[in-house]
Design a protein around this motif. Sequence first.
Motif, PDB file in Angstrom:
ATOM      1  N   THR A   1       0.714  -1.126   0.004  1.00 42.43           N
ATOM      2  CA  THR A   1      -0.075  -0.032  -0.254  1.00 42.43           C
ATOM      3  C   THR A   1       0.838   1.318   0.017  1.00 42.43           C
ATOM      4  O   THR A   1       1.920   1.138   0.636  1.00 42.43           O
ATOM      5  N   PRO A   2       0.422   2.148  -0.795  1.00 49.22           N
ATOM      6  CA  PRO A   2       1.057   3.711  -0.789  1.00 49.22           C
ATOM      7  C   PRO A   2       0.661   4.513   0.530  1.00 49.22           C
ATOM      8  O   PRO A   2       1.217   5.521   0.770  1.00 49.22           O
ATOM      9  N   SER A   3      -0.261   3.699   1.558  1.00 50.01           N
ATOM     10  CA  SER A   3      -0.843   4.418   2.680  1.00 50.01           C
ATOM     11  C   SER A   3      -0.149   4.082   4.135  1.00 50.01           C
ATOM     12  O   SER A   3      -0.318   2.980   4.510  1.00 50.01           O
ATOM     13  N   ARG A   4       0.697   4.913   4.807  1.00 50.00           N
ATOM     14  CA  ARG A   4       1.202   4.403   5.946  1.00 50.00           C
ATOM     15  C   ARG A   4       0.194   4.434   6.999  1.00 50.00           C
ATOM     16  O   ARG A   4       0.082   3.435   7.906  1.00 50.00           O
ATOM     17  N   GLN A   5      -0.964   5.104   6.868  1.00 47.14           N
ATOM     18  CA  GLN A   5      -1.942   5.168   7.911  1.00 47.14           C
ATOM     19  C   GLN A   5      -2.796   3.777   7.916  1.00 47.14           C
ATOM     20  O   GLN A   5      -2.976   3.087   8.994  1.00 47.14           O
ATOM     21  N   LEU A   6      -2.948   3.226   6.509  1.00 49.73           N
ATOM     22  CA  LEU A   6      -3.522   1.999   6.360  1.00 49.73           C
ATOM     23  C   LEU A   6      -2.820   0.801   6.845  1.00 49.73           C
ATOM     24  O   LEU A   6      -3.179  -0.015   7.532  1.00 49.73           O
ATOM     25  N   ALA A   7      -1.371   0.964   6.384  1.00 53.95           N
ATOM     26  CA  ALA A   7      -0.321   0.034   7.091  1.00 53.95           C
ATOM     27  C   ALA A   7      -0.445  -0.355   8.377  1.00 53.95           C
ATOM     28  O   ALA A   7      -0.451  -1.357   8.977  1.00 53.95           O
ATOM     29  N   GLU A   8      -0.445   0.721   9.189  1.00 49.56           N
ATOM     30  CA  GLU A   8      -0.313   0.753  10.642  1.00 49.56           C
ATOM     31  C   GLU A   8      -1.835   0.274  11.290  1.00 49.56           C
ATOM     32  O   GLU A   8      -1.782  -0.283  12.226  1.00 49.56           O
ATOM     33  N   ALA A   9      -2.926   0.671  10.398  1.00 46.79           N
ATOM     34  CA  ALA A   9      -4.317   0.224  11.092  1.00 46.79           C
ATOM     35  C   ALA A   9      -4.398  -1.237  10.961  1.00 46.79           C
ATOM     36  O   ALA A   9      -4.927  -1.868  11.403  1.00 46.79           O
ATOM     37  N   VAL A  10      -3.702  -1.862   9.641  1.00 41.45           N
ATOM     38  CA  VAL A  10      -3.960  -3.261   9.354  1.00 41.45           C
ATOM     39  C   VAL A  10      -3.071  -3.954  10.378  1.00 41.45           C
ATOM     40  O   VAL A  10      -3.405  -5.033  10.603  1.00 41.45           O
ATOM     41  N   SER A  11      -1.875  -3.491  10.736  1.00 36.63           N
ATOM     42  CA  SER A  11      -0.952  -4.190  11.501  1.00 36.63           C
ATOM     43  C   SER A  11      -1.616  -4.326  12.873  1.00 36.63           C
ATOM     44  O   SER A  11      -1.682  -5.457  13.428  1.00 36.63           O
ATOM     45  N   LEU A  12      -2.402  -3.354  13.431  1.00 35.88           N
ATOM     46  CA  LEU A  12      -2.829  -3.410  14.603  1.00 35.88           C
ATOM     47  C   LEU A  12      -4.175  -4.310  14.686  1.00 35.88           C
ATOM     48  O   LEU A  12      -4.539  -5.199  15.390  1.00 35.88           O
ATOM     49  N   GLU A  13      -4.876  -4.170  13.496  1.00 36.40           N
ATOM     50  CA  GLU A  13      -6.085  -5.076  13.302  1.00 36.40           C
ATOM     51  C   GLU A  13      -5.789  -6.733  13.220  1.00 36.40           C
ATOM     52  O   GLU A  13      -6.425  -7.474  13.594  1.00 36.40           O
ATOM     53  N   VAL A  14      -4.622  -7.022  12.661  1.00 33.06           N
ATOM     54  CA  VAL A  14      -4.189  -8.453  12.512  1.00 33.06           C
ATOM     55  C   VAL A  14      -3.994  -8.843  13.864  1.00 33.06           C
ATOM     56  O   VAL A  14      -4.334 -10.051  14.193  1.00 33.06           O
ATOM     57  N   GLU A  15      -3.212  -8.181  14.697  1.00 36.23           N
ATOM     58  CA  GLU A  15      -2.785  -8.442  16.217  1.00 36.23           C
ATOM     59  C   GLU A  15      -4.349  -8.742  16.819  1.00 36.23           C
ATOM     60  O   GLU A  15      -4.474  -9.782  17.598  1.00 36.23           O
ATOM     61  N   LYS A  16      -5.207  -8.107  16.640  1.00 38.88           N
ATOM     62  CA  LYS A  16      -6.559  -7.869  17.336  1.00 38.88           C
ATOM     63  C   LYS A  16      -7.276  -9.268  16.928  1.00 38.88           C
ATOM     64  O   LYS A  16      -7.753 -10.011  17.758  1.00 38.88           O
ATOM     65  N   GLN A  17      -7.311  -9.396  15.815  1.00 33.59           N
ATOM     66  CA  GLN A  17      -8.348 -10.711  15.230  1.00 33.59           C
ATOM     67  C   GLN A  17      -7.370 -11.985  15.442  1.00 33.59           C
ATOM     68  O   GLN A  17      -8.350 -13.000  15.739  1.00 33.59           O
ATOM     69  N   LEU A  18      -6.158 -12.013  15.703  1.00 39.23           N
ATOM     70  CA  LEU A  18      -5.610 -13.350  15.980  1.00 39.23           C
ATOM     71  C   LEU A  18      -6.025 -13.640  17.249  1.00 39.23           C
ATOM     72  O   LEU A  18      -5.952 -14.941  17.271  1.00 39.23           O
ATOM     73  N   GLU A  19      -6.299 -12.914  18.122  1.00 36.57           N
ATOM     74  CA  GLU A  19      -6.538 -13.267  19.646  1.00 36.57           C
ATOM     75  C   GLU A  19      -7.792 -14.229  19.768  1.00 36.57           C
ATOM     76  O   GLU A  19      -7.948 -14.976  20.455  1.00 36.57           O
ATOM     77  N   THR A  20      -8.874 -13.939  18.580  1.00 35.98           N
ATOM     78  CA  THR A  20      -9.827 -14.804  18.798  1.00 35.98           C
ATOM     79  C   THR A  20     -10.025 -16.061  17.608  1.00 35.98           C
ATOM     80  O   THR A  20     -11.198 -16.488  17.585  1.00 35.98           O
ATOM     81  N   LEU A  21      -8.863 -16.170  16.890  1.00 38.03           N
ATOM     82  CA  LEU A  21      -8.924 -17.032  15.803  1.00 38.03           C
ATOM     83  C   LEU A  21      -8.735 -18.647  16.299  1.00 38.03           C
ATOM     84  O   LEU A  21      -7.660 -18.653  17.368  1.00 38.03           O
ATOM     85  N   PRO A  22      -9.431 -19.376  16.033  1.00 32.66           N
ATOM     86  CA  PRO A  22      -9.382 -20.999  16.451  1.00 32.66           C
ATOM     87  C   PRO A  22      -7.933 -21.451  16.280  1.00 32.66           C
ATOM     88  O   PRO A  22      -7.268 -22.179  16.931  1.00 32.66           O
ATOM     89  N   ARG A  23      -7.455 -21.057  14.965  1.00 35.34           N
ATOM     90  CA  ARG A  23      -6.121 -21.719  14.505  1.00 35.34           C
ATOM     91  C   ARG A  23      -5.270 -20.592  14.792  1.00 35.34           C
ATOM     92  O   ARG A  23      -4.126 -20.226  13.955  1.00 35.34           O
ATOM     93  N   LYS A  24      -5.243 -19.855  16.110  1.00 35.24           N
ATOM     94  CA  LYS A  24      -4.230 -18.979  16.498  1.00 35.24           C
ATOM     95  C   LYS A  24      -2.725 -19.006  16.268  1.00 35.24           C
ATOM     96  O   LYS A  24      -1.834 -18.260  15.746  1.00 35.24           O
ATOM     97  N   SER A  25      -2.503 -20.446  16.838  1.00 37.25           N
ATOM     98  CA  SER A  25      -0.865 -20.792  16.957  1.00 37.25           C
ATOM     99  C   SER A  25      -0.283 -20.746  15.456  1.00 37.25           C
ATOM    100  O   SER A  25       0.769 -20.334  15.416  1.00 37.25           O
ATOM    101  N   ILE A  26      -1.189 -21.525  14.467  1.00 37.75           N
ATOM    102  CA  ILE A  26      -0.608 -21.774  13.368  1.00 37.75           C
ATOM    103  C   ILE A  26      -0.394 -20.178  12.556  1.00 37.75           C
ATOM    104  O   ILE A  26       0.362 -19.943  12.211  1.00 37.75           O
ATOM    105  N   ALA A  27      -1.672 -19.464  12.696  1.00 37.64           N
ATOM    106  CA  ALA A  27      -1.824 -18.142  12.081  1.00 37.64           C
ATOM    107  C   ALA A  27      -0.721 -17.104  12.538  1.00 37.64           C
ATOM    108  O   ALA A  27       0.098 -16.338  11.579  1.00 37.64           O
TER     109      ALA A  27
END
Length: 422
Positions: free
Chosen positions: A264-290
Amino acid sequence: MKIITRNEGISIKRSVDSGTEEQRKIVKDIIEQVKNNGDEALKAYTEKFDRVQLTNLAVTESEIEEAYSQVSEEIIEIIKEAAQNIRSFHEKQLRNSWITTEKNGTVLGQKITPLDSVGVYVPGGTAAYPSSVLMNVVPAQVAGVERIVMVSPPGESGTLPAGVLVAAKEAGVKKIYKVGGAQAIAALAYGTESIQPVDKITGPGNIFVALAKREVFGDVDIDMIAGPSEIAVLADDTARANEIAADLLSQAEHDTRACSVLVTPSRQLAEAVSLEVEKQLETLPRKSIAAQSIADYGVIYVTETVAEAIETINELAPEHLEIMMEHAMEKVGQIRHAGAIFVGRYSSEPVGDYFAGPNHVLPTNGTARFSSPLNVDDFQKKSSIIMYSEQAFNENSEKIAKFARLEGLEAHARAIEARKQD
């Protein structure tokens, strides 16, 4: 996810897993045992690796009927609709034989012939992959392959997952065998008392399946040696961080070696996605693999411009590419290397995995630079047709003989001149 600039390095390539020396030896031994002992070897390996004793390797009609009783009508209808979507897409890939005739009587053409037989490997064990059945079987059927054989390792119950059997039945597979691993590949390549050999083997599997496919290639054809899954998302500020994160994780949960990339050319989007990945990982059933996948192979590339972002995608040559940008369809023409391209917000990668119709068997590890998704052409072969008239022969025989002598092949030249003398 780590955020870096394009200048810090671009790659989705992972080292090709060619197995250990011990694994390669095991695979070679298994192949030899199956060659020499047929069904007896298949049953012995099934007991050893799958912990199941089988008296009959073939799936019975009663097993298929039992599978239908375990799958809801809603799911059966979904499988049917997915199969129809896949069939409709692949029917558009069909080619016709053709013939042309020149003024001097020369007849040239190409004859399209389906393969006689194909073996489809469907991974098993603790997982079930009905989609893999449809994606491998339907294109072969559309191509006109008469004999399609399916193999898959049985579970502890001694049969295959209900969804896999329903998908196979709906796809029209007539022969299904409860055997997996390298021994299944050997059986498809060389045959046993129960399983006739085939001309081509398709379908993914574990490292032993991959090594076996490498080993038998040449005696039979194979589709590809697919690596771990990968996704790249090309996005700008119009995209939504939570949706991109969900799509990145949809591949990360496959395998600890799966690769998930945002460009992405958007630093703002990059940072938001990075945070969102960590957030969604917490509730993922296959968390350890992902989580392991994201830690090792997840990355966000921030570029200066959209043009630079597109060039980055072309250098990556990803298996799956999502374009989540303003005027997304306009960017498709600039993409040179990608296995499958998903355009716009509502074209999340699982749409292609299961339902839309295009094949989900795709080139990985950067091989989209030179290879294509599994398609109807993979199940057909082409023969050239050449018929020279006397006029065409007389016009060109001297040139052909000279060309042959240029290569030092006198008998070739004489084969032409023998006809000219007559």
